[in-house]
Each structure stands twice: as structure tokens, then as C-alpha cells.
Design a protein around this motif. Structure first.
Motif, PDB file in Angstrom:
ATOM      1  N   ARG A   3       0.843  -1.194   0.000  1.00 14.42           N
ATOM      2  CA  ARG A   3       0.000   0.000   0.000  1.00 14.42           C
ATOM      3  C   ARG A   3       0.876   1.240   0.000  1.00 14.42           C
ATOM      4  O   ARG A   3       2.036   1.200   0.437  1.00 14.42           O
ATOM      5  CB  ARG A   3      -0.943   0.009   1.194  1.00 14.42           C
ATOM      6  CG  ARG A   3      -0.253   0.036   2.535  1.00 14.42           C
ATOM      7  CD  ARG A   3      -1.226   0.347   3.668  1.00 14.42           C
ATOM      8  NE  ARG A   3      -2.226  -0.668   3.834  1.00 14.42           N
ATOM      9  CZ  ARG A   3      -2.297  -1.512   4.852  1.00 14.42           C
ATOM     10  NH1 ARG A   3      -1.368  -1.462   5.806  1.00 14.42           N
ATOM     11  NH2 ARG A   3      -3.252  -2.401   4.941  1.00 14.42           N
ATOM     12  N   LYS A   4       0.296   2.345  -0.456  1.00 14.34           N
ATOM     13  CA  LYS A   4       1.034   3.605  -0.479  1.00 14.34           C
ATOM     14  C   LYS A   4       0.064   4.769  -0.492  1.00 14.34           C
ATOM     15  O   LYS A   4      -0.996   4.700  -1.122  1.00 14.34           O
ATOM     16  CB  LYS A   4       1.927   3.671  -1.728  1.00 14.34           C
ATOM     17  CG  LYS A   4       2.870   4.845  -1.750  1.00 14.34           C
ATOM     18  CD  LYS A   4       3.909   4.758  -0.645  1.00 14.34           C
ATOM     19  CE  LYS A   4       4.790   5.990  -0.614  1.00 14.34           C
ATOM     20  NZ  LYS A   4       5.797   5.935   0.436  1.00 14.34           N
ATOM     21  N   LYS A   5       0.446   5.837   0.208  1.00 18.07           N
ATOM     22  CA  LYS A   5      -0.306   7.086   0.185  1.00 18.07           C
ATOM     23  C   LYS A   5       0.579   8.146  -0.457  1.00 18.07           C
ATOM     24  O   LYS A   5       1.746   8.290  -0.084  1.00 18.07           O
ATOM     25  CB  LYS A   5      -0.707   7.500   1.598  1.00 18.07           C
ATOM     26  CG  LYS A   5      -1.523   8.779   1.650  1.00 18.07           C
ATOM     27  CD  LYS A   5      -1.942   9.088   3.085  1.00 18.07           C
ATOM     28  CE  LYS A   5      -2.780  10.349   3.160  1.00 18.07           C
ATOM     29  NZ  LYS A   5      -3.172  10.660   4.550  1.00 18.07           N
ATOM     30  N   ILE A   6       0.030   8.881  -1.399  1.00 19.47           N
ATOM     31  CA  ILE A   6       0.753   9.928  -2.116  1.00 19.47           C
ATOM     32  C   ILE A   6       0.034  11.250  -1.903  1.00 19.47           C
ATOM     33  O   ILE A   6      -1.186  11.330  -2.056  1.00 19.47           O
ATOM     34  CB  ILE A   6       0.821   9.627  -3.640  1.00 19.47           C
ATOM     35  CG1 ILE A   6       1.541   8.302  -3.905  1.00 19.47           C
ATOM     36  CG2 ILE A   6       1.457  10.791  -4.400  1.00 19.47           C
ATOM     37  CD1 ILE A   6       3.019   8.296  -3.626  1.00 19.47           C
ATOM     38  N   VAL A   7       0.796  12.276  -1.569  1.00 18.81           N
ATOM     39  CA  VAL A   7       0.269  13.638  -1.504  1.00 18.81           C
ATOM     40  C   VAL A   7       1.002  14.443  -2.572  1.00 18.81           C
ATOM     41  O   VAL A   7       2.236  14.501  -2.581  1.00 18.81           O
ATOM     42  CB  VAL A   7       0.481  14.268  -0.108  1.00 18.81           C
ATOM     43  CG1 VAL A   7       0.004  15.716  -0.110  1.00 18.81           C
ATOM     44  CG2 VAL A   7      -0.246  13.457   0.963  1.00 18.81           C
ATOM     45  N   ARG A   8       0.238  15.027  -3.477  1.00 14.65           N
ATOM     46  CA  ARG A   8       0.811  15.858  -4.544  1.00 14.65           C
ATOM     47  C   ARG A   8       0.150  17.229  -4.460  1.00 14.65           C
ATOM     48  O   ARG A   8      -1.062  17.351  -4.639  1.00 14.65           O
ATOM     49  CB  ARG A   8       0.579  15.205  -5.904  1.00 14.65           C
ATOM     50  CG  ARG A   8       1.148  16.013  -7.075  1.00 14.65           C
ATOM     51  CD  ARG A   8       0.979  15.273  -8.401  1.00 14.65           C
ATOM     52  NE  ARG A   8       1.341  16.102  -9.519  1.00 14.65           N
ATOM     53  CZ  ARG A   8       2.575  16.285  -9.975  1.00 14.65           C
ATOM     54  NH1 ARG A   8       3.581  15.664  -9.371  1.00 14.65           N
ATOM     55  NH2 ARG A   8       2.827  17.068 -11.014  1.00 14.65           N
TER      56      ARG A   8
END
Length: 195
Positions: free
Chosen positions: A3-8
Motif C-alpha cells: 500500500r502507499k499514500k501519495i500527496v501531490r
């Protein structure tokens, strides 16, 4: 768990995206564009990923930055969640009928970005969504993920059906490619020993 969370956060979009590769197809998606929400929901459900997307974009201009930046964030999430890619099948494909449309998609999570998009979309818009953005999404996803993807339209007349077929077949192809081949779970699927 993969799993991964990305904030852009840019001057054009603010995106929070969470990906669970080994999911059930659950989604919470708000891109600011109804049609793109629908396509991402189809991608998620057919890929059996769990995806949450919250995007605030400059939709007063158009949806270009929103669609491209979500592709970037999702590609990065896949790349980072898959890590060294140990045990994955690496390849996946789907020949998907959507009413009169027939879409062939094949992918390779090999670390190299390449897109062959052989699709003629009849209409320029579906609702307020510019249909040329479908290719922009695929390009951004492939670039960030290190994905080779071929998408070919073998039949189709209805723009909505064609695009729906693309997102469903891409989701199902990635589902196959990301899956762990249990017998070879400790091996990198490459003669180079690295992907």
C-alpha cells in the motif's frame, strides 16, 4: 501489505491518493469530474485495488491538470507499493468487450515506460470531459510507474463504451501483472535480477 499514500500539492492540483494493491475493489473517489470519477471507479473495481482519491484541481480551466496529475500520483503509488517487484507476474493482458466496443490491453511492469495507444475516439467530449485526456492519463501513469502499456481498439462506435472498455481492461491487466506468483514469490521476474 502493498500500500502507499501519495500527496501531490502543486499550483494546479492538490491530490491525496491512497492505494492498496491487494484490495477488494473498494473506492472513495472525488476528482472533481463526474465522468473521470466513474472511469476511476471502474478501473478500481475491475483491478480489485482499493483506491481513495481526493483532488482539488483548476477545473475552472479544464480537467487536463487534474487527469494528468492523478495519473502521476497513481503511477508513483503503484511503483512505490510494489517495491522491488519480487514475485509479481509482471505481465498482464485483457481483451475486453464493452457492448459494441472491443479493447485489447497488455502491460509489462518492467521498469521502462512506453505507451502504444492505438485508439480512435469518435467524440471530443463526454459530458464536459475532453476525451483526449484518456491518453494523457495513461501516459502519466506509465511514466511514473515504469510501465509498458499497449491499448488497441479492435471495434467501437460509442465514445463512452470505448473509454469504459479502456479503463476496465487496464485495471484487469494491472491486476494480473501485480499479482504474486506464489511459486516464485521470492524471485524478481527478470533475467537481470532487477526491475
Amino acid at each position: 501489505m502493498r500500500r502507499k499514500k501519495i500527496v501531490r500539492d502543486t499550483k494546479e492540483t492538490q491530490i491525496i491518493l491512497a492505494l492498496e494493491v491487494d484490495g477488494t475493489g473498494a473506492y472513495e473517489i472525488d476528482t472533481g469530474c463526474g465522468f473521470f470519477n466513474h472511469m476511476m471507479e471502474l478501473f478500481t473495481r475491475h483491478g480489485r485495488f482499493d483506491i481513495a482519491i481526493d483532488c482539488k484541481g483548476d477545473t475552472d480551466v479544464d480537467y487536463h491538470h487534474t487527469v494528468e496529475d492523478i495519473g502521476i500520483a497513481l503511477g508513483r503509488a503503484f511503483r512505490e507499493a510494489l517495491g522491488d517487484k519480487k514475485g509479481i507476474y509482471r505481465y498482464g493482458s485483457m481483451l475486453l468487450p464493452m457492448d459494441e466496443a472491443l479493447i485489447l490491453t497488455a502491460v509489462d511492469i518492467g521498469g521502462r515506460s512506453s505507451v502504444n495507444f492505438d485508439v480512435e475516439i469518435p467524440a471530443q467530449k463526454v459530458g464536459d470531459f475532453d476525451t483526449e485526456l484518456v491518453k494523457e492519463f495513461v501516459l502519466a501513469l506509465a511514466r511514473e510507474m515504469g510501465l509498458t502499456v499497449h491499448i488497441r481498439m479492435l471495434a467501437g462506435e460509442n465514445t463512452h463504451h470505448i473509454i469504459e472498455g479502456i479503463f476496465k481492461s487496464l485495471g484487469r491487466s494491472l491486476r494480473q501483472a501485480c499479482a504474486i506468483e506464489e511459486e516464485y514469490a521470492d524471485e524478481i521476474p527478470s533475467t537481470k535480477g532487477v526491475l
